[in-house]
Structure formats: structure tokens, C-alpha cells
Design a protein around this motif. Structure first.
Motif, short mmCIF file in Angstrom:
data_model
loop_
_atom_site.label_atom_id
_atom_site.label_comp_id
_atom_site.label_asym_id
_atom_site.label_seq_id
_atom_site.Cartn_x
_atom_site.Cartn_y
_atom_site.Cartn_z
N LYS A 68 0.84 -1.19 0.00
CA LYS A 68 0.00 0.00 0.00
C LYS A 68 0.88 1.25 0.00
O LYS A 68 0.46 2.31 0.46
CB LYS A 68 -0.93 -0.02 1.21
N THR A 69 2.10 1.10 -0.52
CA THR A 69 3.05 2.22 -0.52
C THR A 69 2.84 3.19 -1.67
O THR A 69 3.33 4.31 -1.61
CB THR A 69 4.50 1.69 -0.61
N GLY A 70 2.15 2.74 -2.71
CA GLY A 70 2.01 3.58 -3.90
C GLY A 70 3.21 3.49 -4.82
O GLY A 70 3.27 4.16 -5.84
N LYS A 71 4.19 2.65 -4.46
CA LYS A 71 5.41 2.48 -5.25
C LYS A 71 5.59 1.00 -5.59
O LYS A 71 5.07 0.13 -4.90
CB LYS A 71 6.64 2.95 -4.47
N ILE A 105 6.89 -5.97 -6.98
CA ILE A 105 5.60 -6.04 -6.32
C ILE A 105 4.93 -4.69 -6.58
O ILE A 105 5.34 -3.67 -6.04
CB ILE A 105 5.74 -6.30 -4.81
N LYS A 106 3.95 -4.71 -7.42
CA LYS A 106 3.26 -3.48 -7.83
C LYS A 106 2.37 -2.96 -6.70
O LYS A 106 1.93 -3.72 -5.83
CB LYS A 106 2.39 -3.75 -9.06
N PRO A 107 2.06 -1.65 -6.71
CA PRO A 107 1.14 -1.11 -5.72
C PRO A 107 -0.19 -1.87 -5.74
O PRO A 107 -0.72 -2.17 -6.81
CB PRO A 107 0.95 0.34 -6.16
N GLY A 145 5.48 9.80 3.35
CA GLY A 145 6.86 9.34 3.37
C GLY A 145 7.25 8.56 4.62
O GLY A 145 8.34 8.01 4.70
N THR A 146 6.35 8.52 5.60
CA THR A 146 6.62 7.78 6.85
C THR A 146 6.04 6.38 6.75
O THR A 146 4.86 6.22 6.46
CB THR A 146 5.99 8.52 8.05
N PRO A 147 6.88 5.34 7.02
CA PRO A 147 6.38 3.98 6.94
C PRO A 147 5.41 3.66 8.06
O PRO A 147 5.61 4.03 9.21
CB PRO A 147 7.65 3.12 7.05
N SER A 148 4.32 2.95 7.70
CA SER A 148 3.36 2.47 8.69
C SER A 148 2.89 1.09 8.24
O SER A 148 2.87 0.79 7.05
CB SER A 148 2.18 3.43 8.85
#
Length: 121
Positions: A30-33, A62-64, A114-117
Motif C-alpha cells: 500500500k506504498t504507492g510504489k 511487487i506493484k502497488p 513518506g513515513t512507513p506504517s
């Protein structure tokens, strides 16, 4: 007598606890990247190991929105792991800390500003 010794030795081997075992969890991107590489480490240790599936199948992405099963060697005494991902394009690794693999089989890994969750399920 020889058979009893052999049988006893086999029982001891079976009863001995494994030092490490293969394990897995499902990473939901779910990173968008697009993720290029996934590595796992015992939380706080910095001893990064590549995802075992990646070692077996070669590099992939691994696609978004994709789900990906991460295979790693788990220490049976440890529940929390850090997950490091490298993204396609910028090659910058980002670390998600303390994912609890004992509680959660799935993790929604995201970047919020930009913060990982991560949200485990």
C-alpha cells in the motif's frame, strides 16, 4: 542392542528443537510504489536477509496494491521483525520496524507522507 541405540538416537534428533524455521507473512503493498526487493531482520538487529522466495525465483517486482508472500528464516524465540523494502526507480530502502509475525499473518505496508506504517491483520 544396536537397533535400540539407533532408535534412541532418532528420537533425540526428532525431539531436539529447531534453531530456526522457514516462515512467511503476506505483505500487502500500500506504498504507492513498486517494490524491487524485500529484506527481513530481527527487530533492531540490522542483520538483513533477502526474502527467500526472491532468492529462489530471482528478482521480481511487487506493484502497488499487490499481495506478496514473504518467506524468511524465523527465530522461534522472536516475534518482531523489521522489514526493509527497496523501491524501483529511486533505489532508496525504507524500513518498517517491529512487525509482529506471531500476531499477524498479513501486513498492510504503507507510506503516509513518506513515513512507513504497517497495519497487521
Amino acid at each position: 542392542m544396536r537397533m535400540k541405540l539407533l532408535a534412541g538416537g532418532m528420537l533425540l534428533t526428532l525431539a531436539a528443537p529447531a534453531l530456526a524455521e522457514n516462515w512467511d507473512f503476506v505483505l500487502v503493498n500500500k506504498t504507492g510504489k513498486t517494490i524491487k526487493m524485500v529484506e527481513v531482520s530481527v527487530a533492531g538487529s540490522g542483520d538483513w536477509k533477502k526474502d527467500k522466495r526472491e532468492e529462489d525465483q530471482g528478482p521480481g517486482t511487487i506493484k502497488p496494491g499487490d499481495d506478496y508472500t514473504v518467506h524468511f528464516e524465523k527465530d522461534p524465540k522472536v516475534c518482531k521483525y523489521d522489514v526493509r523494502m527497496t523501491f524501483e526507480g529511486d533505489e532508496t530502502p525504507i524500513i518498517w520496524t517491529g512487525f509482529d509475525t506471531c500476531k499477524f499473518a498479513f501486513g498492510d505496508f504503507a507510506l503516509n507522507g513518506g513515513t512507513p506504517s504497517v497495519k497487521g491483520t
